[in-house]
Design a protein around this motif. Structure first.
Motif, PDB file in Angstrom:
ATOM      1  N   ARG A 336       1.170  -0.523  10.299  1.00 15.12           N
ATOM      2  CA  ARG A 336       1.635  -1.718  10.590  1.00 15.12           C
ATOM      3  C   ARG A 336       0.636  -2.492  11.241  1.00 15.12           C
ATOM      4  NH1 ARG A 336       7.053  -1.335  13.627  1.00 15.12           N
ATOM      5  NH2 ARG A 336       7.540   0.103  11.839  1.00 15.12           N
ATOM      6  N   PHE A 337      -0.235  -2.023  11.901  1.00 16.43           N
ATOM      7  CA  PHE A 337      -1.185  -2.701  12.812  1.00 16.43           C
ATOM      8  C   PHE A 337      -1.983  -3.359  11.821  1.00 16.43           C
ATOM      9  CE2 PHE A 337      -4.880  -2.725  15.659  1.00 16.43           C
ATOM     10  CZ  PHE A 337      -4.281  -3.322  16.816  1.00 16.43           C
ATOM     11  N   PHE A 338      -2.584  -2.693  10.817  1.00 21.33           N
ATOM     12  CA  PHE A 338      -3.552  -3.257   9.969  1.00 21.33           C
ATOM     13  C   PHE A 338      -2.840  -3.970   8.395  1.00 21.33           C
ATOM     14  CE2 PHE A 338      -6.590  -0.489  12.023  1.00 21.33           C
ATOM     15  CZ  PHE A 338      -7.144  -1.404  12.779  1.00 21.33           C
ATOM     16  N   ALA A 339      -1.756  -4.063   8.686  1.00 29.26           N
ATOM     17  CA  ALA A 339      -0.894  -4.316   7.110  1.00 29.26           C
ATOM     18  C   ALA A 339      -1.487  -6.036   6.805  1.00 29.26           C
ATOM     19  CB  ALA A 339       0.625  -4.850   7.513  1.00 29.26           C
ATOM     20  N   GLU A 340      -1.948  -6.782   7.451  1.00 25.04           N
ATOM     21  CA  GLU A 340      -2.356  -8.097   6.750  1.00 25.04           C
ATOM     22  C   GLU A 340      -3.691  -7.890   6.168  1.00 25.04           C
ATOM     23  OE1 GLU A 340      -2.381 -10.987   9.693  1.00 25.04           O
ATOM     24  OE2 GLU A 340      -0.305 -11.165  10.027  1.00 25.04           O
ATOM     25  N   ASN A 341      -4.565  -6.634   6.555  1.00 23.77           N
ATOM     26  CA  ASN A 341      -5.854  -6.203   5.902  1.00 23.77           C
ATOM     27  C   ASN A 341      -5.523  -5.412   4.822  1.00 23.77           C
ATOM     28  OD1 ASN A 341      -6.126  -7.524   8.597  1.00 23.77           O
ATOM     29  ND2 ASN A 341      -8.149  -7.848   7.671  1.00 23.77           N
ATOM     30  N   CYS A 342      -4.445  -5.005   4.226  1.00 20.91           N
ATOM     31  CA  CYS A 342      -4.295  -3.885   3.434  1.00 20.91           C
ATOM     32  C   CYS A 342      -5.082  -4.341   2.025  1.00 20.91           C
ATOM     33  CB  CYS A 342      -2.690  -3.619   3.087  1.00 20.91           C
ATOM     34  SG  CYS A 342      -2.354  -2.279   1.825  1.00 20.91           S
ATOM     35  N   LEU A 343      -5.544  -3.450   1.404  1.00 24.50           N
ATOM     36  CA  LEU A 343      -6.248  -3.710   0.109  1.00 24.50           C
ATOM     37  C   LEU A 343      -5.202  -4.262  -1.029  1.00 24.50           C
ATOM     38  CD1 LEU A 343      -8.958  -3.612  -1.832  1.00 24.50           C
ATOM     39  CD2 LEU A 343      -8.212  -1.272  -2.343  1.00 24.50           C
ATOM     40  N   ASN A 344      -5.607  -5.303  -1.575  1.00 26.09           N
ATOM     41  CA  ASN A 344      -4.536  -5.528  -2.684  1.00 26.09           C
ATOM     42  C   ASN A 344      -5.098  -5.671  -4.022  1.00 26.09           C
ATOM     43  OD1 ASN A 344      -2.441  -6.895  -3.793  1.00 26.09           O
ATOM     44  ND2 ASN A 344      -2.618  -9.111  -3.272  1.00 26.09           N
ATOM     45  N   ILE A 345      -5.257  -4.736  -4.564  1.00 28.36           N
ATOM     46  CA  ILE A 345      -5.710  -4.723  -6.223  1.00 28.36           C
ATOM     47  C   ILE A 345      -4.960  -3.864  -6.839  1.00 28.36           C
ATOM     48  CG2 ILE A 345      -8.243  -4.888  -5.510  1.00 28.36           C
ATOM     49  CD1 ILE A 345      -8.658  -1.921  -6.071  1.00 28.36           C
ATOM     50  N   ASP A 346      -4.926  -3.728  -8.185  1.00 27.98           N
ATOM     51  CA  ASP A 346      -4.175  -2.902  -9.047  1.00 27.98           C
ATOM     52  C   ASP A 346      -5.117  -1.943  -9.685  1.00 27.98           C
ATOM     53  OD1 ASP A 346      -1.820  -4.216  -8.734  1.00 27.98           O
ATOM     54  OD2 ASP A 346      -2.385  -5.496 -10.473  1.00 27.98           O
ATOM     55  N   ILE A 347      -4.539  -0.438  -9.476  1.00 21.82           N
ATOM     56  CA  ILE A 347      -5.249   0.486 -10.262  1.00 21.82           C
ATOM     57  C   ILE A 347      -4.477   1.017 -11.450  1.00 21.82           C
ATOM     58  CG2 ILE A 347      -5.942   2.890  -9.831  1.00 21.82           C
ATOM     59  CD1 ILE A 347      -7.552   0.777  -8.218  1.00 21.82           C
ATOM     60  N   TYR A 348      -5.159   1.396 -12.433  1.00 20.40           N
ATOM     61  CA  TYR A 348      -4.197   1.963 -13.734  1.00 20.40           C
ATOM     62  C   TYR A 348      -4.709   3.267 -13.900  1.00 20.40           C
ATOM     63  CZ  TYR A 348      -2.997  -2.747 -14.117  1.00 20.40           C
ATOM     64  OH  TYR A 348      -2.271  -4.137 -14.148  1.00 20.40           O
ATOM     65  N   ASP A 349      -3.836   4.413 -14.229  1.00 24.82           N
ATOM     66  CA  ASP A 349      -4.003   5.690 -14.318  1.00 24.82           C
ATOM     67  C   ASP A 349      -4.239   5.911 -15.899  1.00 24.82           C
ATOM     68  OD1 ASP A 349      -1.543   5.318 -15.864  1.00 24.82           O
ATOM     69  OD2 ASP A 349      -0.673   6.959 -14.647  1.00 24.82           O
ATOM     70  N   ALA A 350      -4.547   7.124 -16.540  1.00 22.95           N
ATOM     71  CA  ALA A 350      -4.984   7.413 -17.736  1.00 22.95           C
ATOM     72  C   ALA A 350      -4.202   6.817 -19.091  1.00 22.95           C
ATOM     73  CB  ALA A 350      -5.164   8.604 -18.056  1.00 22.95           C
ATOM     74  N   GLU A 351      -2.814   6.683 -18.404  1.00 28.20           N
ATOM     75  CA  GLU A 351      -1.697   6.304 -19.437  1.00 28.20           C
ATOM     76  C   GLU A 351      -1.371   4.981 -19.312  1.00 28.20           C
ATOM     77  OE1 GLU A 351       1.517   8.793 -18.762  1.00 28.20           O
ATOM     78  OE2 GLU A 351       0.568  10.769 -19.322  1.00 28.20           O
ATOM     79  N   GLY A 352      -2.216   4.187 -18.496  1.00 28.22           N
ATOM     80  CA  GLY A 352      -2.004   2.780 -18.293  1.00 28.22           C
ATOM     81  C   GLY A 352      -0.937   2.304 -17.348  1.00 28.22           C
ATOM     82  N   ARG A 353      -0.505   3.100 -16.431  1.00 27.69           N
ATOM     83  CA  ARG A 353       0.858   2.985 -15.677  1.00 27.69           C
ATOM     84  C   ARG A 353      -0.153   2.478 -14.392  1.00 27.69           C
ATOM     85  NH1 ARG A 353       3.624   8.714 -15.313  1.00 27.69           N
ATOM     86  NH2 ARG A 353       1.323   9.273 -15.312  1.00 27.69           N
ATOM     87  N   ARG A 354       0.570   1.007 -13.741  1.00 27.28           N
ATOM     88  CA  ARG A 354       0.134   0.428 -12.832  1.00 27.28           C
ATOM     89  C   ARG A 354       0.384   0.945 -11.460  1.00 27.28           C
ATOM     90  NH1 ARG A 354       2.719  -3.773  -9.461  1.00 27.28           N
ATOM     91  NH2 ARG A 354       1.249  -5.158  -8.538  1.00 27.28           N
TER      92      ARG A 354
END
Length: 395
Positions: A336-354
């Motif tokens: 919560r202390f660093f919530a505004e600086n959380c990484l915001n990217i999408d990662i996909y696994d081998a089956e294409g799930r986000r």
């Protein structure tokens, strides 16, 4: 004008609705007996007198009537058709239920007969479930006993109004439902005071369940099952977040000073990604802050195969040994202390799930070290991270 049912029947010009009695050439002995008596009824109805011996036709009817009167079995059959009381008083047989059941020549009422019609062969049977040991119901709480809870509920309302607490969707409800926490159900606040949980095997899976003590803000309480409470909250409720002060209190209560008998909870760690992805390499101050109950070096062995590590190897930057740590309280506060600086990217696994990683933050390493030390000291609730100035400041 709307037609009535009688209008429709009267408008049957083609006679389609005329009911024709089916004729049959098969008459039983009883039918012939009744027809014979009806001839006598017809004579009496026409002449208003019994047939006499004045003529051959009357003599025949008169003799027939005398024959009926002298035969008790025939009188019992004909009495229901005796419209003019020509047979006099007839003692009719009173049939009991036992008599009726005794005449079941086809065995339709025999409980030991063929009951295959009641067997389910082509539809699945409903499994018989164990009766609940007791149905949970809400009961009233005496005014004196409810006073302490009333103060708590009022404080929660104030915290929600001021923003110290928030209402969140009830997702992953069985992970989020905790003792000594507040929830919203059908617009009513509730407090999960306690729960006696045991592990049960349901459908081949082991799950925690047991009776709870749940207090509602309308001065009632319930001992509903833990899983039942979770279901209704997930369907018609919200999760109420805790305040930073309460989370810090839980953390302090579980840590304190380290003594010989204290048990090591694990390690708080700070990691840096070795990913070759351009969006990751470009972030110099990207770090993962997490907790592990096993040695960190062992925990990250398969980092390149796990989404939480961005499917890449990682470098250990710092570790902090923790004793008696309330892990959930720690994660809530630091994230919560660093919530505004959380990484915001999408990662996909081998089956294409986000997948969306949650423990990576774009914060300078010295700031992370300072925040963890403030957290351990129990003073982090008095500070906030200024992302513009890139430093920790007093609230």
């Amino acid at each position: 004008m709307a037609k009535t049912l009688d209008d429709i029947f009267d408008d049957d010009a083609s006679g389609l609705l005329n009911q024709k009695e089916k004729s049959t050439n098969l008459n039983t002995d009883e039918d012939r007996l009744i027809d014979s008596f009806e001839e006598i009824n017809a004579f009496y109805e026409k002449n208003n007198s019994e047939p006499s011996t004045g003529s051959m036709s009357e003599y025949s009817l008169s003799a027939r009537l005398r024959g009926f009167r002298s035969n008790d079995s025939k009188k019992k059959i004909l009495k229901p058709f005796d419209r003019f009381n020509l047979l006099g008083e007839v003692e009719m047989e009173k049939r009991t239920l036992d008599d009726i059941l005794a005449e079941d020549d086809l065995g339709l009422l025999n409980p030991e007969g063929d009951l295959s019609i009641f067997e389910f062969r082509h539809t699945p049977k409903i499994d018989k479930r164990a009766d609940a040991d007791f149905v949970a119901q809400r009961t009233s709480i005496k005014e004196k006993n409810f006073e302490k809870y009333e103060v708590m509920f009022k404080q929660v309302h104030q915290d929600l109004k001021s923003g110290k607490r928030k209402l969140l969707p009830a997702e992953n409800v069985y992970k989020n439902i905790q003792v000594e926490h507040f929830y919203l159900l059908d617009g009513l606040l509730l407090y999960l005071e306690s729960a006696v949980l045991t592990e049960e095997e349901i459908g081949g899976r082991k799950r925690l369940d047991g009776r709870t003590v749940t207090i509602f803000e309308n001065a009632t309480m319930s001992n509903m099952l833990y899983r039942s409470l979770g279901k209704v909250i997930q369907k018609n409720g919200k999760v109420i977040t805790d305040t930073d002060e309460n989370v810090q209190y839980q953390l302090n209560r579980s840590t304190g000073f380290v003594e010989e008998e204290d048990l090591q909870s694990g390690w708080v760690y700070v990691l840096k990604s070795k990913s070759k992805r351009a969006e990751i390499i470009s972030l110099d101050d990207l770090f993962k802050i997490g907790f592990s109950t096993t040695k960190v070096i062992d925990r990250i062995k398969n980092a390149s195969k796990e989404a939480t590590y961005l499917y890449s190897d990682v470098e250990i930057i710092a570790t902090y040994s923790c004793y008696n740590l309330n892990v959930q309280a720690f994660e809530k506060l630091i994230h919560r202390f660093f919530a505004e600086n959380c990484l915001n990217i999408d990662i996909y696994d081998a089956e294409g799930r986000r997948l969306v990683p949650r423990e990576w933050f774009v914060v300078p390493l010295p700031i992370i070290d300072e925040a963890i030390n403030l957290l351990i000291k129990g003073t982090i609730v008095n500070y906030r991270y200024d992302r513009v100035a890139r430093k920790i400041v007093l609230k």
